[in-house]
Design a protein around this motif. Structure first.
Motif, PDB file in Angstrom:
ATOM      1  N   GLN A  44       0.821  -1.203   0.000  1.00 23.02           N
ATOM      2  CA  GLN A  44       0.000   0.000   0.000  1.00 23.02           C
ATOM      3  C   GLN A  44       0.856   1.254   0.000  1.00 23.02           C
ATOM      4  N   ARG A  45       1.924   1.247   0.812  1.00 16.95           N
ATOM      5  CA  ARG A  45       2.804   2.415   0.839  1.00 16.95           C
ATOM      6  C   ARG A  45       3.501   2.606  -0.508  1.00 16.95           C
ATOM      7  N   ALA A  46       3.880   1.507  -1.123  1.00 16.99           N
ATOM      8  CA  ALA A  46       4.521   1.618  -2.431  1.00 16.99           C
ATOM      9  C   ALA A  46       3.546   2.173  -3.460  1.00 16.99           C
ATOM     10  N   GLY A  47       2.255   1.757  -3.349  1.00 13.38           N
ATOM     11  CA  GLY A  47       1.266   2.282  -4.280  1.00 13.38           C
ATOM     12  C   GLY A  47       1.055   3.765  -4.102  1.00 13.38           C
ATOM     13  N   VAL A  48       1.006   4.226  -2.836  1.00 11.12           N
ATOM     14  CA  VAL A  48       0.857   5.657  -2.580  1.00 11.12           C
ATOM     15  C   VAL A  48       2.056   6.424  -3.100  1.00 11.12           C
ATOM     16  N   ALA A  49       3.260   5.864  -2.868  1.00 10.40           N
ATOM     17  CA  ALA A  49       4.470   6.517  -3.369  1.00 10.40           C
ATOM     18  C   ALA A  49       4.453   6.591  -4.886  1.00 10.40           C
ATOM     19  N   GLY A  50       3.949   5.517  -5.527  1.00  7.55           N
ATOM     20  CA  GLY A  50       3.865   5.539  -6.982  1.00  7.55           C
ATOM     21  C   GLY A  50       2.908   6.596  -7.481  1.00  7.55           C
ATOM     22  N   ARG A  51       1.769   6.758  -6.763  1.00  9.55           N
ATOM     23  CA  ARG A  51       0.809   7.780  -7.169  1.00  9.55           C
ATOM     24  C   ARG A  51       1.399   9.174  -7.013  1.00  9.55           C
ATOM     25  N   GLU A  52       2.100   9.407  -5.888  1.00 12.62           N
ATOM     26  CA  GLU A  52       2.715  10.712  -5.689  1.00 12.62           C
ATOM     27  C   GLU A  52       3.749  10.985  -6.770  1.00 12.62           C
ATOM     28  N   SER A  53       4.493   9.966  -7.169  1.00 11.14           N
ATOM     29  CA  SER A  53       5.484  10.145  -8.214  1.00 11.14           C
ATOM     30  C   SER A  53       4.822  10.499  -9.539  1.00 11.14           C
ATOM     31  N   GLY A  54       3.695   9.844  -9.840  1.00 13.49           N
ATOM     32  CA  GLY A  54       2.989  10.151 -11.081  1.00 13.49           C
ATOM     33  C   GLY A  54       2.425  11.554 -11.098  1.00 13.49           C
ATOM     34  N   VAL A  55       1.835  11.975  -9.984  1.00 16.91           N
ATOM     35  CA  VAL A  55       1.307  13.334  -9.891  1.00 16.91           C
ATOM     36  C   VAL A  55       2.434  14.355 -10.034  1.00 16.91           C
ATOM     37  N   ALA A  56       3.570  14.067  -9.385  1.00 20.54           N
ATOM     38  CA  ALA A  56       4.707  14.979  -9.492  1.00 20.54           C
ATOM     39  C   ALA A  56       5.194  15.071 -10.931  1.00 20.54           C
ATOM     40  N   ALA A  57       5.166  13.953 -11.657  1.00 20.02           N
ATOM     41  CA  ALA A  57       5.602  13.975 -13.051  1.00 20.02           C
ATOM     42  C   ALA A  57       4.679  14.839 -13.900  1.00 20.02           C
ATOM     43  N   VAL A  58       3.376  14.739 -13.650  1.00 25.42           N
ATOM     44  CA  VAL A  58       2.433  15.576 -14.395  1.00 25.42           C
ATOM     45  C   VAL A  58       2.652  17.049 -14.067  1.00 25.42           C
ATOM     46  N   GLU A  59       2.872  17.352 -12.780  1.00 24.85           N
ATOM     47  CA  GLU A  59       3.108  18.740 -12.390  1.00 24.85           C
ATOM     48  C   GLU A  59       4.390  19.275 -13.027  1.00 24.85           C
ATOM     49  N   ARG A  60       5.413  18.437 -13.093  1.00 27.70           N
ATOM     50  CA  ARG A  60       6.657  18.875 -13.744  1.00 27.70           C
ATOM     51  C   ARG A  60       6.429  19.153 -15.218  1.00 27.70           C
TER      52      ARG A  60
ATOM     53  N   ALA B  40      -0.440   0.782  -8.333  1.00 28.22           N
ATOM     54  CA  ALA B  40      -0.629   0.581  -6.895  1.00 28.22           C
ATOM     55  C   ALA B  40      -1.399  -0.703  -6.620  1.00 28.22           C
ATOM     56  N   GLU B  41      -2.454  -0.972  -7.425  1.00 23.57           N
ATOM     57  CA  GLU B  41      -3.217  -2.196  -7.246  1.00 23.57           C
ATOM     58  C   GLU B  41      -2.370  -3.433  -7.537  1.00 23.57           C
ATOM     59  N   GLU B  42      -1.531  -3.353  -8.554  1.00 29.01           N
ATOM     60  CA  GLU B  42      -0.670  -4.489  -8.877  1.00 29.01           C
ATOM     61  C   GLU B  42       0.337  -4.743  -7.765  1.00 29.01           C
ATOM     62  N   VAL B  43       0.910  -3.681  -7.223  1.00 28.63           N
ATOM     63  CA  VAL B  43       1.848  -3.839  -6.112  1.00 28.63           C
ATOM     64  C   VAL B  43       1.145  -4.449  -4.908  1.00 28.63           C
ATOM     65  N   LEU B  44      -0.082  -4.000  -4.621  1.00 23.69           N
ATOM     66  CA  LEU B  44      -0.823  -4.527  -3.487  1.00 23.69           C
ATOM     67  C   LEU B  44      -1.184  -5.989  -3.700  1.00 23.69           C
ATOM     68  N   ARG B  45      -1.604  -6.350  -4.915  1.00 27.91           N
ATOM     69  CA  ARG B  45      -1.919  -7.756  -5.195  1.00 27.91           C
ATOM     70  C   ARG B  45      -0.691  -8.636  -5.024  1.00 27.91           C
ATOM     71  N   THR B  46       0.449  -8.158  -5.487  1.00 31.81           N
ATOM     72  CA  THR B  46       1.680  -8.929  -5.336  1.00 31.81           C
ATOM     73  C   THR B  46       2.031  -9.116  -3.871  1.00 31.81           C
TER      74      THR B  46
END
Length: 399
Positions: free
Chosen positions: A8-24, A197-203
């Motif tokens: 779950q933490r990895a999924g949240v980190a992945g989402r934050e990274s994606g949002v940051a990429a869009v903002e950049r 995030a869902e794939e990381v959580l399933r794994t």
């Protein structure tokens, strides 16, 4: 930290990274548009031989325009981060003010170069509104302000207002396309992040399930078998120790089956808790709840019914331990056709129901508990024939 929590933490980190990429990406687009606008404005001024230098306060207005543009470009270009929306508003407002003020302050100069030099800058500014704001209402408002200011300047220089409409339509179209493309990029980035995030959580969950299955096999094949052998083969002479080991072995077997839920939220777990407590006192209890374990009614037993059944079962087992003269009882629980049934059977000395001895607590602790939740309780016994207690409680209809 469990593997599921790590996922779950990895999924949240992945989402934050994606949002940051869009903002950049948005920041880079704003930087490119703003720098292009500044270069355009500067080059036209140089070509025009600094024509605004003597028309006050045009130099101050242009300086404000350049300063706000540089303030926007600095964080967007260096830190890849969008500045405050208020800074964007100040810049867009300065563009609109110049479009309105220039025809009034320097009408003759404006006639020469309007709209050829003003239009490209206003168009780039309109595109930047589509990139910098997420709300289409904000984009529409600023495009309206810019379009109105540019139209006013054109009319002041002698153009017909309807001749300016194609230019205003170009502003609206460019700003709308920029806003729509930015919105699509943001949405796609969010979808990709959620999928990752869902794939990381399933794994992580699969890894946790495999680890639990491996641990369960080890516990079953080694520890549980040893505990049950100690009880079954008579290796423990002390009755109290043997009862305690038997209780722990039954708990471990239930845990390996997955019946380790919250006692306050599951009727089966509540009854098993009472059985374990009775076993801890030295009573041997055979608990049969197969038809309750797999019943869909198990999930809709209200807490008050579970508590009533637990109290009735506790009293019945206490009576076996104190009055039956035996150390063995059979507990049976099932749910069928919306009725929950609990029975306790022992082959002890029994009693005459017509001459019920004091202290059994049957009326108060068993019958009254069942009646309080809309159920019934019966006690069948005879001297020397054992005792059979049955509690039946209808469950509420499903909503």
């Amino acid at each position: 930290m469990s593997e599921a929590e790590a996922g779950q933490r990895a999924g949240v980190a992945g989402r934050e990274s994606g949002v940051a990429a869009v903002e950049r990406t948005r920041a880079v687009a704003v930087f490119a548009l703003q720098m292009g606008s500044v270069v355009l404005c500067g080059s036209l001024e140089v070509i025009g031989d600094a024509r605004w230098a003597g028309v006050w306060p045009m130099p101050a207005l242009l300086a404000l325009l350049v300063l706000t543009g540089l303030a926007i470009s600095a964080p967007a270009g260096i830190r890849r981060r969008l500045p405050s929306r208020w800074l964007f508003a100040a810049h867009y407002a300065s563009v609109a003010v110049i479009c309105v003020a220039a025809p009034r302050l320097a009408h003759d100069l404006v006639v020469v170069w309007w709209p050829g030099s003003a239009l490209p800058y206003v168009l780039l500014t309109a595109v930047m509104t589509g990139v910098s704001y997420r709300s289409w209402q904000a984009v529409a408002a600023w495009v309206g302000v810019l379009g109105g200011a540019f139209t006013y300047g054109s009319v002041m220089t002698g153009d017909e207002w309807w001749a300016v409409l194609p230019h205003v339509a170009g502003m609206v179209a460019n700003a709308g396309v920029a806003w729509y493309v930015t919105r699509i990029l943001t949405r796609n980035a969010g979808d990709l992040d959620r999928a990752r995030a869902e794939e990381v959580l399933r794994t992580a969950q699969l890894s946790e399930e495999r680890e639990r299955a491996r641990t369960a096999r080890l516990l079953h094949d080694r520890i549980l078998q040893t505990l049950e052998a100690l009880v079954r083969d008579g290796w423990i002479a002390d009755d109290g120790v043997r009862a305690r080991v038997a209780e722990e072995s039954r708990w471990l077997r239930a845990y390996l089956r997955g019946d380790d839920g919250d006692p306050e939220g599951d009727v089966l777990a509540v009854l098993e808790t009472v059985v374990r407590q009775a076993v801890g006192t030295g009573l041997h209890v055979e608990f049969n709840a197969g038809r309750l374990r797999g019943s869909p009614d198990r999930e809709r037993v209200p807490p008050e019914i579970a508590d009533a059944l637990a109290g009735a079962l506790r009293e019945a087992l206490t009576n076996v331990a104190k009055h039956a003269g035996v150390r063995h009882a059979v507990v049976w629980a099932e749910s069928r056709a919306g009725v929950l049934t609990l029975s306790v059977l022992d082959h002890g000395r029994g009693f005459d129901p017509a001459r019920r001895p004091p202290g059994l607590g049957i009326a108060r602790s068993i019958v009254d508990r069942a009646t309080a939740v809309g159920g019934t309780a019966t006690v069948d016994s005879a001297a020397g024939e054992g005792t059979h207690v049955t509690v039946r409680v209808p469950l509420p209809s499903p909503v």
